[in-house]
Design a protein around this motif. Structure first.
Motif, PDB file in Angstrom:
ATOM      1  N   TYR A 173      10.968  -0.308   9.040  1.00  0.00           N
ATOM      2  CA  TYR A 173      12.331  -0.178   8.518  1.00  0.00           C
ATOM      3  C   TYR A 173      12.505   0.879   7.439  1.00  0.00           C
ATOM      4  O   TYR A 173      13.410   1.703   7.498  1.00  0.00           O
ATOM      5  N   SER A 174      11.655   0.870   6.425  1.00  0.00           N
ATOM      6  CA  SER A 174      11.879   1.766   5.294  1.00  0.00           C
ATOM      7  C   SER A 174      11.277   3.145   5.555  1.00  0.00           C
ATOM      8  O   SER A 174      10.443   3.333   6.447  1.00  0.00           O
ATOM      9  N   LYS A 175      11.692   4.101   4.748  1.00  0.00           N
ATOM     10  CA  LYS A 175      11.130   5.451   4.824  1.00  0.00           C
ATOM     11  C   LYS A 175       9.629   5.406   4.564  1.00  0.00           C
ATOM     12  O   LYS A 175       8.846   6.102   5.218  1.00  0.00           O
ATOM     13  N   ARG A 176       9.249   4.563   3.634  1.00  0.00           N
ATOM     14  CA  ARG A 176       7.827   4.403   3.295  1.00  0.00           C
ATOM     15  C   ARG A 176       7.044   3.851   4.489  1.00  0.00           C
ATOM     16  O   ARG A 176       5.941   4.313   4.795  1.00  0.00           O
ATOM     17  N   ASP A 177       7.627   2.839   5.173  1.00  0.00           N
ATOM     18  CA  ASP A 177       6.981   2.271   6.366  1.00  0.00           C
ATOM     19  C   ASP A 177       6.762   3.342   7.426  1.00  0.00           C
ATOM     20  O   ASP A 177       5.675   3.462   8.002  1.00  0.00           O
ATOM     21  N   ARG A 178       7.809   4.103   7.676  1.00  0.00           N
ATOM     22  CA  ARG A 178       7.721   5.103   8.751  1.00  0.00           C
ATOM     23  C   ARG A 178       6.785   6.246   8.378  1.00  0.00           C
ATOM     24  O   ARG A 178       6.102   6.806   9.243  1.00  0.00           O
ATOM     25  N   GLU A 179       6.732   6.599   7.107  1.00  0.00           N
ATOM     26  CA  GLU A 179       5.805   7.647   6.673  1.00  0.00           C
ATOM     27  C   GLU A 179       4.362   7.222   6.941  1.00  0.00           C
ATOM     28  O   GLU A 179       3.550   8.020   7.425  1.00  0.00           O
ATOM     29  N   ALA A 180       4.045   5.950   6.636  1.00  0.00           N
ATOM     30  CA  ALA A 180       2.693   5.446   6.891  1.00  0.00           C
ATOM     31  C   ALA A 180       2.408   5.417   8.385  1.00  0.00           C
ATOM     32  O   ALA A 180       1.336   5.850   8.849  1.00  0.00           O
ATOM     33  N   LEU A 181       3.364   4.910   9.154  1.00  0.00           N
ATOM     34  CA  LEU A 181       3.188   4.788  10.596  1.00  0.00           C
ATOM     35  C   LEU A 181       2.990   6.159  11.239  1.00  0.00           C
ATOM     36  O   LEU A 181       2.070   6.369  12.042  1.00  0.00           O
ATOM     37  N   GLU A 182       3.835   7.095  10.869  1.00  0.00           N
ATOM     38  CA  GLU A 182       3.741   8.430  11.464  1.00  0.00           C
ATOM     39  C   GLU A 182       2.465   9.152  11.026  1.00  0.00           C
ATOM     40  O   GLU A 182       1.893   9.934  11.795  1.00  0.00           O
ATOM     41  N   GLY A 183       2.006   8.881   9.789  1.00  0.00           N
ATOM     42  CA  GLY A 183       0.745   9.458   9.340  1.00  0.00           C
ATOM     43  C   GLY A 183      -0.426   8.971  10.170  1.00  0.00           C
ATOM     44  O   GLY A 183      -1.348   9.738  10.496  1.00  0.00           O
ATOM     45  N   CYS A 184      -0.397   7.693  10.546  1.00  0.00           N
ATOM     46  CA  CYS A 184      -1.456   7.145  11.398  1.00  0.00           C
ATOM     47  C   CYS A 184      -1.330   7.673  12.821  1.00  0.00           C
ATOM     48  O   CYS A 184      -2.345   7.986  13.475  1.00  0.00           O
TER      49      CYS A 184
ATOM     50  N   ALA B 235      12.219   4.902  19.416  1.00  0.00           N
ATOM     51  CA  ALA B 235      12.331   6.222  18.811  1.00  0.00           C
ATOM     52  C   ALA B 235      11.050   6.629  18.089  1.00  0.00           C
ATOM     53  O   ALA B 235      10.732   7.819  17.988  1.00  0.00           O
ATOM     54  N   LEU B 236      10.305   5.654  17.613  1.00  0.00           N
ATOM     55  CA  LEU B 236       9.043   5.935  16.930  1.00  0.00           C
ATOM     56  C   LEU B 236       7.890   6.112  17.910  1.00  0.00           C
ATOM     57  O   LEU B 236       6.759   6.374  17.497  1.00  0.00           O
ATOM     58  N   GLY B 237       8.170   5.959  19.191  1.00  0.00           N
ATOM     59  CA  GLY B 237       7.144   6.166  20.200  1.00  0.00           C
ATOM     60  C   GLY B 237       6.186   5.009  20.364  1.00  0.00           C
ATOM     61  O   GLY B 237       5.080   5.191  20.878  1.00  0.00           O
TER      62      GLY B 237
ATOM     63  N   TYR C 229       0.850  -1.193   0.000  1.00  0.00           N
ATOM     64  CA  TYR C 229       0.000   0.000   0.000  1.00  0.00           C
ATOM     65  C   TYR C 229       0.884   1.242   0.000  1.00  0.00           C
ATOM     66  O   TYR C 229       1.984   1.248   0.551  1.00  0.00           O
ATOM     67  N   ARG C 230       0.390   2.302  -0.597  1.00  0.00           N
ATOM     68  CA  ARG C 230       1.074   3.581  -0.478  1.00  0.00           C
ATOM     69  C   ARG C 230       0.796   4.147   0.916  1.00  0.00           C
ATOM     70  O   ARG C 230      -0.242   3.837   1.520  1.00  0.00           O
ATOM     71  N   PRO C 231       1.681   4.970   1.452  1.00  0.00           N
ATOM     72  CA  PRO C 231       1.474   5.503   2.804  1.00  0.00           C
ATOM     73  C   PRO C 231       0.111   6.158   2.995  1.00  0.00           C
ATOM     74  O   PRO C 231      -0.551   5.948   4.016  1.00  0.00           O
ATOM     75  N   GLU C 232      -0.334   6.932   2.004  1.00  0.00           N
ATOM     76  CA  GLU C 232      -1.623   7.606   2.165  1.00  0.00           C
ATOM     77  C   GLU C 232      -2.778   6.598   2.165  1.00  0.00           C
ATOM     78  O   GLU C 232      -3.811   6.825   2.804  1.00  0.00           O
ATOM     79  N   GLN C 233      -2.616   5.480   1.466  1.00  0.00           N
ATOM     80  CA  GLN C 233      -3.648   4.445   1.491  1.00  0.00           C
ATOM     81  C   GLN C 233      -3.718   3.780   2.861  1.00  0.00           C
ATOM     82  O   GLN C 233      -4.812   3.475   3.367  1.00  0.00           O
ATOM     83  N   ILE C 234      -2.552   3.561   3.468  1.00  0.00           N
ATOM     84  CA  ILE C 234      -2.535   2.975   4.811  1.00  0.00           C
ATOM     85  C   ILE C 234      -3.228   3.909   5.801  1.00  0.00           C
ATOM     86  O   ILE C 234      -4.011   3.466   6.652  1.00  0.00           O
TER      87      ILE C 234
END
Length: 615
Positions: free
Chosen positions: A99-110, A136-138, A69-74
């Motif tokens: 791990y990836s920038k994409r993973d963290r972007e989705a996680l932080e968006g949520c 570190a990601l809280g 999924y794209r981060p915005e879809q997640i």
């Protein structure tokens, strides 16, 4: 909601059996034959916990079965999960890769949404350093892989049971040192030695919980779908026996146990419900059952099962199940079988003539429940010889929103095309047909006799190509290089774009006066053709005037390029600086034929060309 309470563990009850050779349970798993289900006659009464809930693995295991999924879809799907589970947290947690920038972007968006439920948890390798990343990601909790069968310990990891347990406990201690709740994934538990390894390991986890005050969790993973829910079935395949061993014999708290199944033998949902019934609080599931190989327990089925078992619908919005399916079809282009329960395009369509007759008298006769009220999906009756032209027109108008283009006027029963479809249907029954006409047949007849009703395959392809082109242009415009509006930064970006995207014929960045900021780039074979544009000011171009006046992207219709002679589509996009101000415009000309080829290589964009529904 259950509260974690520490339970004292006064003495070891289960000793590790550190065998020299792997125990592969060949009487149950012969490998060269279909596995055996053995029975030992042990019968157990269901003992469900006081509280049960669902956890989600759509963004972890679910993504191992499909394009990511794209981060915005997640973020969108996570929001829908929040609405579905309600404020009481029926859907208690979601797990994410980190791990990836994409993973963290989705996680932080949520995380930015600030929802209490579903709680965001991680999934990491069994590596002490990874816990620092989780912290570190809280995140307060993360899953870690702790395989338990001799197939994994001896044949994959090449470790003895004692060595593996020692290493696992060391990893768990690393999580505890960081203040992270570790969730140990007992991988391949349905082929493991329950009393010789799993329970001794779990007992040590209880001891560490007692010492640390942190509620260590265990996920029972039926990795290959071997689990069965039959009464009297033997370990390690029996789900009731597994739940009983952990909950009753060991005393592991139900609220810290979770079931994670797979569907290799078509048992996935029944096993998950059995885990609930025999003492495990958390059922791990994924949207539409997407998961590695044959998939995980379907989350939407788990929601309906919860309602059947408890009758507690407080705060649960079941209509969101339909919204999720519609989102997956429209935005992710997920394939959903037409007869898939609860969300398939025809799951509550009755075709058999005798059933249709019953439904016309009373819908309760053949509808599973009020699907219109509960799922926002009214009952549908298939077309038969009893429908008449009014029934055919009603069907077309009812389903037009699913597949129609721009047409909005209702179809009259007096339309000549309706009469021709009616004649075809009556001829079918005159030849002895007894079943109702399927939606696919109706669409085929509609394409033939009322083609203006149905959006053409070309139009659908054109719309999807436009979406893909706009996405590419948007990514370029939002890049850090473009935001600088500096030629020395933009040139390398455009060069990279042209090299990596064969779809791009021409690309240029201009300032708000229409002057070219960057050197435009083209495909090498087209460079000489675009030479006349070197000195041109672009202020007179339609795309420039449109974007400058509206601040919105411009998308042209298809046209033949005077430079290349190819079918072309132009997309112009505003370029914003870090303050959000429009500072320039990027214009990209796309080769329509190349974009169409690109669609065929992206599974998330595949079109169902012969189906009326985007599946």
């Amino acid at each position: 909601m259950s509260t974690f309470q520490l339970q004292p563990v006064p003495r070891p009850a289960f000793a590790l059996a550190d065998v020299k050779e792997p125990q592969l349970c060949r009487e149950q798993f012969p490998y060269t034959q279909v596995p055996r289900i053995l029975f030992d006659g042990t019968l157990l009464a269901p003992q469900p916990p006081a509280d049960i809930w669902i956890t989600d693995t759509s963004f972890r295991d679910g993504q191992q079965a499909r394009p990511p999924y794209r981060p915005e879809q997640i973020v969108d799907l996570y929001t829908l999960l929040h609405r579905l589970g309600g404020p009481q947290g029926l859907i208690r947690q979601c797990e994410f890769f980190v791990y990836s920038k994409r993973d963290r972007e989705a996680l932080e968006g949520c995380q930015a949404l600030g929802y209490e439920f579903p709680q965001i948890t991680g999934w990491i390798r069994a590596n002490a350093e990874d816990f620092k990343l989780v912290k570190a990601l809280g995140l307060r909790e993360t899953g870690i892989l702790t395989s338990v069968s001799d197939y994994h310990l001896f044949l994959k990891l090449k470790k003895s049971r004692a060595k593996a347990m020692d290493e696992y406990l060391g990893i768990v201690k690393s999580a505890l040192d960081e203040g992270i709740v570790p969730r140990c994934h007992f991988e391949d538990i349905t082929r493991a030695d329950i009393y010789g390894f799993c329970l001794p390991f779990a007992e040590e986890l209880l001891r560490l919980s007692q010492e640390s005050g942190i509620p260590i969790k265990v996920r029972l993973c039926d990795t290959l779908g071997y689990g069965v829910s039959y009464q009297g079935a033997a370990l390690p395949r029996s789900v009731p026996r597994l739940a009983h061993a952990f909950c009753r014999e060991l005393g592991f708290p139900s609220e810290r146990l979770e079931w994670h199944g797979h569907n290799d033998f078509h048992h996935v949902h029944g096993n998950a419900a059995s885990a609930w019934l025999y003492g495990i609080s958390a059922l791990n599931a994924s949207l539409l059952g997407f998961g590695e190989r044959c998939g995980n327990p379907p989350l939407e089925a788990a929601v309906i099962e919860y309602l059947q078992l408890t009758g507690n619908s407080e705060g649960i919005d079941t209509r969101v199940i339909t919204e999720i399916a519609d989102y997956l079809r429209a935005n992710v282009h997920a394939e959903i079988a037409s007869n898939y329960p609860f969300v398939g395009s025809e799951f509550n369509t009755t075709r058999a003539g005798i059933h249709a007759d019953g439904i016309l008298k009373n819908p309760e006769i053949y509808n599973i429940f009020d699907t219109g009220l509960i799922l926002g999906r009214p009952l549908v009756v298939g077309v038969t010889d009893k429908s008449g032209m009014a029934g055919i027109a009603h069907w077309l108008n009812e389903y037009a929103s699913e597949f129609a283009g721009t047409r909005v006027e209702p179809i009259s029963k007096r339309h000549p095309g309706v009469r021709r479809i009616y004649d075809w249907i009556m001829d079918q029954y005159a030849q002895g047909r007894t079943t109702s006409i399927s939606p696919a047949e109706m669409i085929a007849q509609t394409k033939r006799h009322l083609p203006e009703v149905i959006e053409s395959d070309f139009q659908r392809t054109k719309q999807d190509v436009m979406s893909k082109a706009r996405l590419l242009a948007d990514r370029i415009a939002k890049s850090a290089e473009a935001q600088t509006m500096a030629a020395e930064h933009i040139r390398p970006l455009l060069k990279q774009v042209v090299r990596s995207e064969a779809t791009v014929q021409f690309v240029v960045v201009v300032d708000l006066d229409g002057n070219r900021v960057s050197h435009y780039q083209t495909q090498p074979d087209d460079a000489s053709r675009y030479r006349p544009l070197l000195a041109e000011n672009f202020a007179s171009h339609d795309w420039f005037a449109s974007v400058k006046s509206s601040g919105e992207p411009f998308i042209s219709d298809l046209y033949v390029s005077k430079f290349t002679g190819e079918m072309t589509m132009t997309i112009a996009h505003p370029v914003h600086n870090l303050a959000g101000e429009v500072v320039g415009i990027i214009d990209v000309d796309f080769d329509f034929a190349e974009l169409t080829k690109l669609l065929s290589f992206l599974p998330e964009d595949i079109l169902a060309a012969e189906s009326p529904y985007r599946v």
